[in-house]
Design a protein around this motif. Sequence first.
Motif, PDB file in Angstrom:
ATOM      1  N   TYR A 319       0.564  -1.464   0.457  1.00 58.47           N
ATOM      2  CA  TYR A 319       0.071  -0.149  -0.110  1.00 58.47           C
ATOM      3  C   TYR A 319       0.738   1.230   0.089  1.00 58.47           C
ATOM      4  CZ  TYR A 319      -3.021   3.756   1.647  1.00 58.47           C
ATOM      5  OH  TYR A 319      -3.341   5.106   1.898  1.00 58.47           O
ATOM      6  N   GLY A 321       0.363   5.530  -0.268  1.00 59.55           N
ATOM      7  CA  GLY A 321      -0.709   6.831   0.459  1.00 59.55           C
ATOM      8  C   GLY A 321       0.113   8.408   0.028  1.00 59.55           C
ATOM      9  N   GLN A 355      -5.302  13.502  -2.511  1.00 58.10           N
ATOM     10  CA  GLN A 355      -4.766  12.787  -1.458  1.00 58.10           C
ATOM     11  C   GLN A 355      -4.984  10.685  -2.880  1.00 58.10           C
ATOM     12  OE1 GLN A 355      -8.111  11.494   0.692  1.00 58.10           O
ATOM     13  NE2 GLN A 355      -7.225  13.299   2.176  1.00 58.10           N
ATOM     14  N   HIS A 357      -4.555   6.561  -3.042  1.00 56.46           N
ATOM     15  CA  HIS A 357      -3.964   5.570  -2.917  1.00 56.46           C
ATOM     16  C   HIS A 357      -4.127   4.288  -3.722  1.00 56.46           C
ATOM     17  CE1 HIS A 357      -6.030   7.235   1.172  1.00 56.46           C
ATOM     18  NE2 HIS A 357      -6.843   7.715   0.227  1.00 56.46           N
ATOM     19  N   TYR A 381      -5.539   2.067  -8.118  1.00 51.45           N
ATOM     20  CA  TYR A 381      -5.204   3.142  -8.140  1.00 51.45           C
ATOM     21  C   TYR A 381      -6.416   4.473  -7.439  1.00 51.45           C
ATOM     22  CZ  TYR A 381      -2.963   7.643  -8.420  1.00 51.45           C
ATOM     23  OH  TYR A 381      -2.971   8.950  -8.927  1.00 51.45           O
TER      24      TYR A 381
END
Length: 793
Positions: A319, A321, A355, A357, A381
Motif C-alpha cells: 500500500y 498513500g 489524496q 491510494h 489506484y
Amino acid sequence: MKYFALTYILIVAWCFLPAQHELTGTFTSTEDQPIQFARVAAYLQDSIQSQTLTDDQGSFSLHLPKNEYIIKVEWLNRIIYEESLTIEDYTNLGTLTIDNATQIDEVEIQAQKRQITRNGDKLIMNVLDNPRFEGKMAAEILSYAPYVWFDQSSRTFSIKGNATVILINGKRSNLAPEDLNNYLNSLSQKEIKAIEIVSNPSSRYDAEGAGGVINIVTSRAQERGIYGSLYSGLHLGPFVSHSHSAQVNAKINDKLSLNTYFAFVRQNGRQTEDRTETLRSPAVVYDYRKEDTTRQRYGFANVSLSYEPSEKSEINLGYSGYFSNNQRDQYNDLTITQEDDIMSIGIYDYLNTSQTHDISLNYNQDLDDKGQKLSFLTDYYRANYLADNLYENRFFSPVEQLINDNLRKSFSPTTNDILSSQLDYVLPTRKGYIEAGIKYSSVWNANETFFQNLIDGEFVSDPILTNAYEYREQIGAAYMSAAWDSIFSSGFSLQTGLRAEWTKGDGLIPTNGTEIKREYTNLFPSIFLSRNLKKNQTLNLSYSKRINRPNYNSFNPTIFYLTDFTSQVGNPNLNPSFTHAWEMGFNRQNFNAIAYYNDTRGEAREILTRLSEETLQYNWRNLDHARIAGLSVSVTPKITKWWELQVRGNLYHKQYQSTFEDVNDIDVGMTTFQGRIGTSFTLPHNTRAEASFEYNGREIYGQYGSGANYATYLNLSKSFGSKMTIYIQAVDIFNQLRYEFFNDQQEITTTQFRNPYRRSISIMAVYNFQRGKQTKNNNIKKSNQDLQNRARS
C-alpha cells in the motif's frame, strides 16, 4: 512490415547460433558475506567469450556454447578464483568460499562500488554506502547520474533533451512532476541501493516516454530483525521549511517480513515573475509583476508485507498513500497600455489538496532451478484532487480612480481510477533467455469545474465557463523480448523484442453532449547490440520506437484564467506522439558517452493564440515534426585517494516544424549546451566536502524558448561513528538560478523573467539503527504506473 522482417531475420539467425548452456554459482567470504560486483569472465584461448558481475547475493549466471573454458573471477583488481571447466547443459558451481576476501582496505571497497557498470540496455550507478551521495536526497542524487538533467522550472528530469520516465523499483511513479519531486526530496541516500539509467528502453518496458527510463532501486528489507533510519532536516530560505522521514523494516519470522517508509514535509516558498505580453495590430501591452507565496504540507506512507510460502514462491501486498495541502497567495500588479494606461491589482487565493491510494498484489513463482519464472501483478489506484480558488481584480484609471472590479471563484474536483493487471514469463534458453508478457489497464478520469461571479453581493453560477469532462481509456499490451549473451563472435551480445499496444479512448463533455472516440494499435520494436571490449569497456548500438500519450489534464476543455485577459485550455482531440530513437554509446568505469538522434511526429506543446483584440489563450496542440541530435558525456576521474572530480556535458540541437491555420508556422532550431562540474574531498575526522557548478544554456520548446541559467552548490558532512551523520547543504549560493522565457510571432511577443528563490541553507541529520542479519529484498511491483503518471502530469 519492415519491423516484422527485422524480427524474423533475428529469430532465424538465432536458430543457427551455437547452443547455449548456463553456468551459475555464488561467491562468499569466510565471514559468510556475499562477494558483490565481482567480474566473472569465461576465456577461450585468451579471448573473453562472455562476462558478467555478481549480484547482491554474490551470485552470477553466464550462457555459453558447450566447450572447455577458463573461468576467472576478479574482485578489487585481483583474481580470487580461476579454474578450467567443461560447460555442460547446466553447470552449477554451488557456493564457493574465498579466503581473506574481505580483508581489504575499506577505501578500496568504496572505490569499487563507485564504478558505473552496464548491464544490457541500462547503466547502473551504485548509491548505497557511496561517500559521494552521503546526506543527499534522491532528487539531488539523480543530478549525478550519467545523461540525466533536472529542470528546476518544470520540476522534471530529462535524458537527451526529452522528459524521462521515473520508476521506483521498476514501477512508474503515480505523482505529478511537482509531487514526484517532493517525494524524491524526502527519499534519502540510505533508502537507495542503485540508480539504473535506460536511455533507449527495450520493448520489455512500457512504450511510454521518449526520454528514456530512470529506475531508482531502493535498499529496503535488507536485514533480518529490525533495520531502519531516521531523517530530519531544517531548510532556511525565504522562509523556514522542515522535513522528516523514517524507514523501519522487520523480519517477523522465516516467511513473513514487513517494510515501511513514512515521510512528512512542511515547505514554504516564494516566487516572483515579471511578464510582458505585446499584441500588435491593434497594439495592446500587458506588463505585470506577480508574486507567489506558498505554504505546502505533504506526506507519504509506503507499507509492504511479503510472505514466502516456499523457497520458490512469494506473495507481496503493498500500500502506498500520498497527501498534500498546498495554499498559494498570488498578488499581481498589471499595467495595460492601449489608448490610455489602465492599472490593475489582482489578488488570487489558491487551495489545492490531493489524496492518492494505491494497493498492489504480486505473486512470483520460480518454475524450476534454471531460471524459469512466472509473475502476476495487479493493482488498483485511486486519486482525488480538489482545487478551490478565488480571483479578485480591480482596475484603475491613470489617475488611480477605480473603474471596475470583479470577484470570481472556482471549484474543481478531479477523480482518477485505474485498475491494471499484468502477467510476465521468463524462459532461459540454450542461447540466453526469452521474456514475454501481457498487460491490460482500464482508466476512468472525471473532472468538473464550477465558476461563480459575484453579482449584487451574491455568487452566481457562470454557465459559459462551468464545464465537465469524462474520459475512459483501455490499453492492452503484449510483448516478447529475447537476449543472447554471445553471438557472431566473442564479446557480442544482442537484445531484441517487439511490443504491441492497443488503445481505446472515449471522452464525453456532458454540458454539450460532445463525444470524442479514438482507437489505435501500434507496434514498438527495439534492438540493442553491444560489444565487450578490453578493460571493462563496452560499445553499444540501439534503436527503439516510443509513444507519448497526452496526460488526462491536457484533454480537459475547461478554460482556466491566468489573468482576466490570458487563459489556458486543454484539447480533447489531442493525439499521441511517436518517436524513433537511435543511439550509439561507449562505457567504461569512469567514462560514459552516447551519441543520439530522435525523430518525433506529433509532439504536444502549448500554443499561444490571439482570440480577440485584447485576449490571449494557451491551448495544447500537436506539432508536425521535432528532431533532436546530440552528444552526452560523463567523466568521473579520481585524482587522489581524497580528491575526486565529476564532469558532465550534453550538447544537442533541436529542430521544430509545424503548420497552423490561425497562428504563425513554426520552423525554428537551436543548439543547447548543459554542463556540470563538481569536486569532492575526503577530509580528516570523518568529514567530506563537495562543491559543484551547473549551467543550462538557451533552449527552445516549439513556439517558446528559454534563456540560460546557472547555480552553485556546496555540501559538508560529518559522521559520528556509524550511526549518526550531520549534513550542511547550500543551494544556489550566489542567487543566480533565474529563468527567462520568450516567444516572438507575428501578432504576439512575450517575455517572462522568473525568480523561484531556490537559494537556501539546510541542516540535516540521519540516524541509522539495525538489529539482525541479512535477509531477502522484496520489492512490490505495479502495472499501472504509466497511466497514473499521465493522470497528474
